[in-house]
Design an enzyme around this catalytic site. Structure first.
Site, PDB file in Angstrom:
ATOM      1  N   GLU A 275      -9.006  -2.518  -5.145  1.00 41.57           N
ATOM      2  CA  GLU A 275      -9.131  -2.055  -6.524  1.00 41.57           C
ATOM      3  C   GLU A 275     -10.154  -0.930  -6.657  1.00 41.57           C
ATOM      4  OE1 GLU A 275      -7.044  -2.899  -8.745  1.00 41.57           O
ATOM      5  OE2 GLU A 275      -6.101  -4.439  -7.519  1.00 41.57           O
TER       6      GLU A 275
ATOM      7  N   HIS B 126      -8.635   2.338  -5.660  1.00 40.97           N
ATOM      8  CA  HIS B 126      -7.842   3.002  -6.700  1.00 40.97           C
ATOM      9  C   HIS B 126      -8.718   3.952  -7.516  1.00 40.97           C
ATOM     10  CE1 HIS B 126      -3.875   1.328  -6.371  1.00 40.97           C
ATOM     11  NE2 HIS B 126      -4.251   0.082  -6.544  1.00 40.97           N
TER      12      HIS B 126
ATOM     13  N   GLU C 137      -0.362   2.632  -3.666  1.00 41.52           N
ATOM     14  CA  GLU C 137      -0.713   1.286  -3.228  1.00 41.52           C
ATOM     15  C   GLU C 137      -1.073   1.264  -1.747  1.00 41.52           C
ATOM     16  OE1 GLU C 137      -1.310  -1.374  -4.824  1.00 41.52           O
ATOM     17  OE2 GLU C 137      -0.754  -0.607  -6.781  1.00 41.52           O
TER      18      GLU C 137
END
Length: 266
Positions: A133, A136, A193
C-alpha cells in the site's frame, strides 16, 4: 469541512491539450511512463482531507495492543521510505471493522482494518500488505488514476474541485483507492498492482521482514475468499495464483539486506 481547490486548468484547444499531456509525462519508480497532472502537495492535501473525513465517519479502534502492533509494523516500513517533500510524518490509524483491507494515501496516511489481522496472521504478512500500500503512494498511483479520470471524463477542465461536492467526492475517493466505502471504484490496473508488489516486497525486506511470508499471505487470502467474492483488498487485484507466481520470482531477485525487523507483538 473545508473545500479543496486545485489550480485552474483551462484547455482551449487540442494542441494545448497535447502540450499539457507532454509536460505532464513522468516515470514511475520502476521506469514505467505515467501521466501525472497534480502536484505532490495537491495530492497530499487531498489525501489528508480524505483521511480526516474517514476518521469522522468510521469507527477508530481504541484497542491499545492492536494499535501498537500495527503502528510498529507500519513504522518499520515507512522508515525505509525517503523523506517526502509534501508531508513530514506518516500517520497510522486502525479502523475497527471486519473488512479485510488496508490502504495508504498521499500525505502519509495509512489505514488498517482489524479484519485484515485475521488473514495477515503475523508481522511479516502484515508488512507485505503495508509495503504494497505504501508503494502505491510512492509510485503516484492515486495521482495517475485521478489524472486518467480527468482526461477521460472532464477533458482536463478542472476548476475548483471540491471534495465535499457529490460528483467530485466520489471521483476523488475512488481515485485514492477508497471506492468500496464511497461508491465508485477506479481500480488500479494490473501493471500498477504488479509494480506495487515489486516495490512492496523490497520495502518489507529492507525493513527486515521475511518476504517469503508474502506467499503465505496470499494463500491465506485465497482461503479467506472461499472461492466466492474476494475480500475488498483483492477486488481489483491479480488472481491469487498469478500473484503468488510473480512474487516467488521477484523474491529470488531481492538483495540481502542486513536490517533486523522489530519484534512487533500482535
Amino acid at each position: 469541512m473545508k473545500t479543496l481547490s486545485f489550480s485552474r486548468v483551462t484547455i482551449a484547444s487540442a494542441s494545448i491539450s497535447a502540450l499539457l499531456l507532454l509536460s505532464a509525462c513522468s516515470s514511475s519508480p520502476t521506469g514505467r511512463s505515467q501521466v501525472i497532472l497534480f502536484s505532490d502537495s495537491e495530492m497530499a492535501q487531498l489525501g489528508s482531507q480524505s483521511f480526516e473525513q474517514m476518521k469522522q465517519e468510521e469507527k477508530v479502534s481504541t484497542n491499545a495492543k492492536t494499535n501498537a502492533y500495527v503502528t510498529c509494523v507500519a513504522n518499520a516500513i515507512t522508515k525505509q521510505v525517503p523523506k517526502q517533500d509534501s508531508f513530514d510524518d506518516w500517520e497510522v490509524v486502525v479502523f475497527d471493522s471486519e473488512q479485510v483491507n488496508a490502504f495508504a494515501l498521499p500525505g502519509g496516511k495509512i489505514g488498517v482494518y482489524t479484519g485484515l489481522l485475521n488473514v495477515a496472521t503475523n508481522q511479516d504478512q502484515l508488512a507485505t500488505v503495508l509495503g504494497h500500500e505504501v508503494a502505491h503512494v510512492l509510485a503516484n498511483h492515486g495521482n495517475e488514476r485521478m489524472s486518467r479520470s480527468q482526461i477521460t471524463n472532464t477533458g482536463l477542465q478542472i476548476t475548483d474541485v471540491a471534495l465535499a461536492g457529490s460528483e467530485y467526492r466520489s471521483m476523488t475517493m475512488g481515485a485514492l483507492g477508497l471506492g468500496v466505502q464511497y461508491g465508485i471504484t477506479l481500480p488500479y490496473g494490473r501493471t500498477q498492482e504488479t509494480e506495487a508488489d515489486i516495490m512492496g516486497i523490497d520495502l518489507m525486506a529492507k525493513a527486515g521482514f521475511n518476504p517469503q511470508q508474502s506467499i503465505q499471505l496470499w494463500k491465506n487470502m485465497a482461503k479467506a475468499s472461499g472461492g466466492s467474492q474476494p475480500p475488498e483488498l483483492l477486488s481489483t487485484h491479480p488472481s491469487h495464483n498469478t500473484r503468488i507466481q510473480d512474487l516467488t520470482a521477484e523474491i529470488q531477485k531481492l538483495p540481502k539486506y542486513s536490517t533486523q525487523a522489530p519484534n512487533c507483538q500482535a
